[in-house]
Motif scaffolding. Structure first.
Motif, short mmCIF file in Angstrom:
data_model
loop_
_atom_site.label_atom_id
_atom_site.label_comp_id
_atom_site.label_asym_id
_atom_site.label_seq_id
_atom_site.Cartn_x
_atom_site.Cartn_y
_atom_site.Cartn_z
N ALA A 230 0.93 -1.24 -0.10
CA ALA A 230 -0.15 -0.08 -0.15
C ALA A 230 0.98 1.24 0.12
CB ALA A 230 -0.77 0.08 1.27
N ILE A 269 -0.73 0.55 9.36
CA ILE A 269 -1.66 -0.10 8.65
C ILE A 269 -1.43 -1.71 8.89
CG2 ILE A 269 -2.00 -0.79 6.14
CD1 ILE A 269 -1.04 2.04 5.18
N THR A 273 -4.54 -3.93 10.08
CA THR A 273 -5.08 -5.09 9.29
C THR A 273 -5.13 -6.45 10.04
OG1 THR A 273 -4.05 -4.01 7.31
CG2 THR A 273 -4.50 -6.49 7.05
N ARG A 279 -12.55 1.10 8.84
CA ARG A 279 -11.79 1.90 8.04
C ARG A 279 -11.79 3.20 8.86
NH1 ARG A 279 -11.26 3.59 2.58
NH2 ARG A 279 -11.86 5.65 2.38
N LEU A 302 -5.86 2.09 -0.89
CA LEU A 302 -6.04 1.02 -0.30
C LEU A 302 -7.49 0.38 -0.82
CD1 LEU A 302 -5.23 1.73 3.48
CD2 LEU A 302 -4.06 0.33 1.96
N ASP A 306 -8.38 -3.51 -2.90
CA ASP A 306 -9.26 -4.23 -2.29
C ASP A 306 -10.27 -4.63 -3.43
OD1 ASP A 306 -8.21 -4.61 0.05
OD2 ASP A 306 -9.65 -2.98 1.07
#
Length: 418
Positions: A230, A269, A273, A279, A302, A306
């Protein structure tokens, strides 16, 4: 000889007894409990603390920053050490010079303050640097090494010590200063606001419980890989974001992008995760580390990471799973149309129409209008019109009529305004 002894006055012991009653009342008032309660601010704070990153809470006076950290320390079973930065001298953080037996041979060591020694002895703790925005520039400079390297004089703080600071905006701080850019760039900045429901329930005796996030051990390698892709993906596409010092003094005292803050962002991040954080929590952390602009760009990238692969969607349009969020679904459909444009053939074109029908059946109809219009423009002369277009004709026609009506209204309004 007999003397008259006055009876002891009941008021002689009254002050002591009244103080005891007052103490009992204060104990009852302090008798509160905690409960699990969703709180994105508190979750962002505990995630940054878990990642061992210095956090700076910004908020107006009296909204509970100190109380939140006191409760956090108690929940994590960490001894709380509070240091008011503005009432200390620079030597309190860099160390006081102590002359030894032979300075020429041994030098002059820098002795740490007593609170730092207590933290080292405990092996863990929560160091709370309060009123940071009222610390003068010389004190802020002395704090640089403490915040980044965890060193005070010759003393190294143990890994079990976490650092959290609090500050008031300059407009509401007592004789406040802007944070220096080097010090500001060492923190994760979180805007701390009060939730009236939390305050009311807390005053009634129940406050939110601060707990460290639960990290899934099986997700750790995947989380690290995702975070690296990312951040590196964004900075490869936008190299000017690697380091961007703001032009105004006020913004320099907040979050801004640098290699240091991007490294912090990568860590956050990965932790978010692995913890499965929302979010909203990730947004607070990312924007609080590199600033709003770069942070929003990273969040958008990001989202794109996805998105489903357009080729996978074209391979099986009947069973395709499209994103629920409207903006992500629109981006996925646009990606499919772009894939057909890059490598056009009849089978892929037909599959894209089937996918648009699938999107029409499972989501908002207006999201297929632009992809359908673009896809129709890609038709070659020898390609028959697929039956799937009949399902979409009404939606596209309705959208076009709505656009024409909006244009007419705009023209009428413009004439009336002349």
């Amino acid at each position: 000889m007999l003397t008259n002894t006055p009876p002891s006055s009941p008021t002689n012991s009254a002050p002591d007894s009244q103080l005891a009653v007052a103490e009992a009342l204060m104990i009852l008032l302090r008798d509160t409990t905690t409960e699990p309660r969703p709180d994105i601010q508190l979750e962002a704070l505990t995630l940054a603390v878990s990642a061992d990153l210095p956090v700076l809470l910004w908020g107006e006076p009296g909204i509970g920053k100190t109380a939140a950290l006191t409760q956090l320390a108690a929940s994590l079973d960490l001894p709380l050490t509070t240091v008011i930065a503005s009432v200390h001298e620079p030597s309190d953080f860099s160390g006081l010079p102590i002359v030894g037996d032979d300075p020429a041979e041994q030098g002059v060591p820098m002795a740490p303050p007593d609170w730092a020694v207590r933290l080292v002895r405990a092996g863990k703790g929560l160091l709370f640097l309060d009123e940071l925005s009222t610390a003068p520039p010389a004190v802020q400079a002395a704090l640089l090494r403490l915040v980044l390297e965890r060193r005070i004089g010759a003393l190294q703080l143990p890994p079990g010590v976490r650092i959290v600071a609090a500050a008031n905006p300059r407009s509401s701080a007592a004789d406040g200063w802007e944070l220096s850019p080097p010090l500001a760039n060492r923190f994760v900045h979180l805007q701390w606001t009060h939730d009236h429901e939390v305050v009311v329930r807390g005053l009634a005796g129940t406050w939110p419980r601060a707990t460290l996030p639960r990290l899934d051990p099986e997700k750790l390698p995947e989380a690290v890989d995702f975070a690296r892709r990312a951040v590196c993906g964004l900075l490869s596409a936008r190299p000017t974001l690697v380091h961007r010092l703001p032009t105004t003094e006020t913004r320099r005292g907040g979050p801004w992008p640098s290699p240091r803050s991007w490294d912090m962002t990568l860590n956050l991040i990965a932790f978010a995760t692995a913890a499965g954080s929302s979010r909203e929590v990730l947004s607070l952390l990312v924007r609080g580390t590199v600033g709003d602009g770069p942070g929003l760009e990273l969040l958008a990238s990001l989202d794109r990471m996805d998105l489903p692969d357009p080729e996978d969607l074209l391979a099986d349009p009947a069973n395709a799973v499209l994103p629920e969020r409207g903006d992500l679904r629109q981006a996925a459909l646009d990606g499919v149309v772009a894939a057909v444009r890059t490598r056009p053939d009849r089978a892929r074109w037909d599959a894209a129409w089937a996918l648009l029908v699938r999107a029409l059946e499972t989501g908002a109809p207006d999201l297929v209008v632009v992809p359908a219009t673009t896809l129709a423009s890609l038709r070659q002369e020898d390609w028959d019109v697929p039956a799937a277009i009949e399902h979409l004709a009404g939606v596209v026609s309705l959208s076009q009529r709505a656009d024409r009506a909006a244009d007419r209204v705009a023209r009428v309004g413009a004439k009336a305004g002349r």
